[in-house]
Design a protein around this motif. Structure first.
Motif, PDB file in Angstrom:
ATOM      1  N   THR A 111     -48.855 -44.040  -7.739  1.00 56.83           N
ATOM      2  CA  THR A 111     -48.537 -42.413  -7.372  1.00 56.83           C
ATOM      3  C   THR A 111     -47.345 -41.670  -7.842  1.00 56.83           C
ATOM      4  OG1 THR A 111     -46.933 -43.678  -5.180  1.00 56.83           O
ATOM      5  CG2 THR A 111     -49.665 -43.022  -4.742  1.00 56.83           C
ATOM      6  N   GLY A 112     -46.369 -42.345  -8.281  1.00 59.20           N
ATOM      7  CA  GLY A 112     -44.886 -41.671  -9.046  1.00 59.20           C
ATOM      8  C   GLY A 112     -44.472 -43.349  -9.930  1.00 59.20           C
ATOM      9  N   VAL A 132     -42.799 -51.550  -8.472  1.00 59.81           N
ATOM     10  CA  VAL A 132     -42.887 -52.263  -9.817  1.00 59.81           C
ATOM     11  C   VAL A 132     -42.121 -51.814 -10.735  1.00 59.81           C
ATOM     12  CG1 VAL A 132     -44.597 -53.680 -10.708  1.00 59.81           C
ATOM     13  CG2 VAL A 132     -44.629 -52.741  -8.920  1.00 59.81           C
ATOM     14  N   PRO A 133     -40.507 -53.060 -11.270  1.00 61.19           N
ATOM     15  CA  PRO A 133     -40.644 -52.786 -12.399  1.00 61.19           C
ATOM     16  C   PRO A 133     -41.483 -52.311 -13.924  1.00 61.19           C
ATOM     17  CG  PRO A 133     -39.429 -53.651 -11.115  1.00 61.19           C
ATOM     18  CD  PRO A 133     -40.027 -53.644 -10.731  1.00 61.19           C
ATOM     19  N   PHE A 134     -41.032 -51.041 -14.244  1.00 59.52           N
ATOM     20  CA  PHE A 134     -42.244 -50.705 -15.866  1.00 59.52           C
ATOM     21  C   PHE A 134     -42.041 -51.225 -16.415  1.00 59.52           C
ATOM     22  CE2 PHE A 134     -44.886 -46.954 -18.033  1.00 59.52           C
ATOM     23  CZ  PHE A 134     -45.764 -48.015 -17.709  1.00 59.52           C
ATOM     24  N   VAL A 135     -41.879 -52.907 -16.779  1.00 62.76           N
ATOM     25  CA  VAL A 135     -41.431 -53.348 -17.653  1.00 62.76           C
ATOM     26  C   VAL A 135     -42.597 -54.533 -18.661  1.00 62.76           C
ATOM     27  CG1 VAL A 135     -38.913 -53.506 -17.150  1.00 62.76           C
ATOM     28  CG2 VAL A 135     -40.524 -55.086 -16.761  1.00 62.76           C
ATOM     29  N   PHE A 179     -45.729 -43.796 -22.661  1.00 61.31           N
ATOM     30  CA  PHE A 179     -46.398 -42.681 -21.526  1.00 61.31           C
ATOM     31  C   PHE A 179     -45.408 -41.226 -21.000  1.00 61.31           C
ATOM     32  CE2 PHE A 179     -47.639 -46.650 -21.804  1.00 61.31           C
ATOM     33  CZ  PHE A 179     -48.997 -46.574 -22.428  1.00 61.31           C
ATOM     34  N   TYR A 180     -46.318 -40.422 -20.984  1.00 59.79           N
ATOM     35  CA  TYR A 180     -45.693 -39.220 -19.813  1.00 59.79           C
ATOM     36  C   TYR A 180     -45.774 -39.274 -18.362  1.00 59.79           C
ATOM     37  CZ  TYR A 180     -45.074 -36.402 -23.900  1.00 59.79           C
ATOM     38  OH  TYR A 180     -44.100 -36.085 -25.489  1.00 59.79           O
ATOM     39  N   ASP A 181     -45.322 -39.186 -17.591  1.00 62.64           N
ATOM     40  CA  ASP A 181     -45.560 -39.279 -16.286  1.00 62.64           C
ATOM     41  C   ASP A 181     -46.952 -39.186 -15.525  1.00 62.64           C
ATOM     42  OD1 ASP A 181     -43.331 -40.154 -16.334  1.00 62.64           O
ATOM     43  OD2 ASP A 181     -42.335 -38.669 -14.436  1.00 62.64           O
ATOM     44  N   HIS A 182     -46.982 -37.837 -15.861  1.00 62.34           N
ATOM     45  CA  HIS A 182     -48.690 -37.304 -15.817  1.00 62.34           C
ATOM     46  C   HIS A 182     -50.011 -38.089 -16.427  1.00 62.34           C
ATOM     47  CE1 HIS A 182     -48.668 -35.710 -19.631  1.00 62.34           C
ATOM     48  NE2 HIS A 182     -49.631 -35.325 -19.546  1.00 62.34           N
ATOM     49  N   THR A 239     -39.069 -47.194 -12.370  1.00 66.92           N
ATOM     50  CA  THR A 239     -40.386 -48.017 -11.728  1.00 66.92           C
ATOM     51  C   THR A 239     -40.919 -47.713 -11.805  1.00 66.92           C
ATOM     52  OG1 THR A 239     -37.666 -48.629 -10.754  1.00 66.92           O
ATOM     53  CG2 THR A 239     -40.164 -49.170  -9.117  1.00 66.92           C
ATOM     54  N   LEU A 240     -43.105 -47.883 -11.550  1.00 65.74           N
ATOM     55  CA  LEU A 240     -43.446 -47.553 -10.740  1.00 65.74           C
ATOM     56  C   LEU A 240     -43.584 -46.954  -9.267  1.00 65.74           C
ATOM     57  CD1 LEU A 240     -46.744 -49.223 -13.042  1.00 65.74           C
ATOM     58  CD2 LEU A 240     -45.589 -46.385 -13.309  1.00 65.74           C
TER      59      LEU A 240
END
Length: 172
Positions: A114-115, A136-139, A93-96, A124-125
């Motif tokens: 939010t980022g 939150v680690p994005f795993v 995924f792209y950030d946006h 990390t989200l």
């Protein structure tokens, strides 16, 4: 729109080449000779890109020597993309695409993404939960579901993950 594609590491050799920590699933496309990348407040043109000892080594036309290369250490590299473009891999995924999604835990909406913080080993989200910023680690183990079309991410229901106060109480 810009997306993160890499982070500049150490200079490589004396001719201005740089080690790049890749942050894209499309390095052959993003670092193809002749392509442009955004580096801070300037645009750089890729002269060459090659793999050396498991790392991507890139030379930019605008970086003539080691001194100029060393000045860029730690800088984030971005590519300009069409806002409607999506990665080829359905698990990327792209950030946006992620910013603004609801964060759910079980059936409850707990906050809003939010980022994204791009770390050296994982992303990390950043989630806003009642005005509090939670990371939150994005795993997959912690964010098992992402539905851009549905407008949400699911965050694992783990004690203390979304409420650090509960984690501190659980330890004591």
């Amino acid at each position: 729109m810009q997306v993160v594609i890499g982070r500049i590491g150490r200079a490589h050799g004396i001719r201005g080449e740089l080690n790049v920590d890749i942050r894209t699933d499309e390095p052959e496309r993003r670092f193809a000779p002749g392509s442009s990348v955004v580096c801070g407040d300037r645009t750089l043109t890729v002269a060459t890109a090659r793999h050396h000892s498991g790392r991507l080594v890139v030379a930019f036309k605008e970086i003539p020597d080691r001194t100029a290369a060393e000045a860029l250490h730690g800088t984030i590299l971005e590519a300009v993309i069409d806002p409607t473009e999506v990665p080829e891999d359905p698990d990327e995924f792209y950030d946006h695409q992620l910013v603004g999604l609801e964060a759910r835990s079980g059936d409850a909406v707990v906050g809003t993404v939010t980022g994204i913080v791009h770390g050296p080993y994982q992303d990390t989200l950043t989630i806003d939960i009642d005005g509090r910023e939670v990371f939150v680690p994005f795993v997959t183990a912690l964010v098992p579901e992402v539905s851009v079309a549905g407008g949400f991410v699911t965050v694992a229901d783990i004690e203390g993950l979304l409420d650090p106060d509960k984690a501190e109480k659980a330890d004591g």
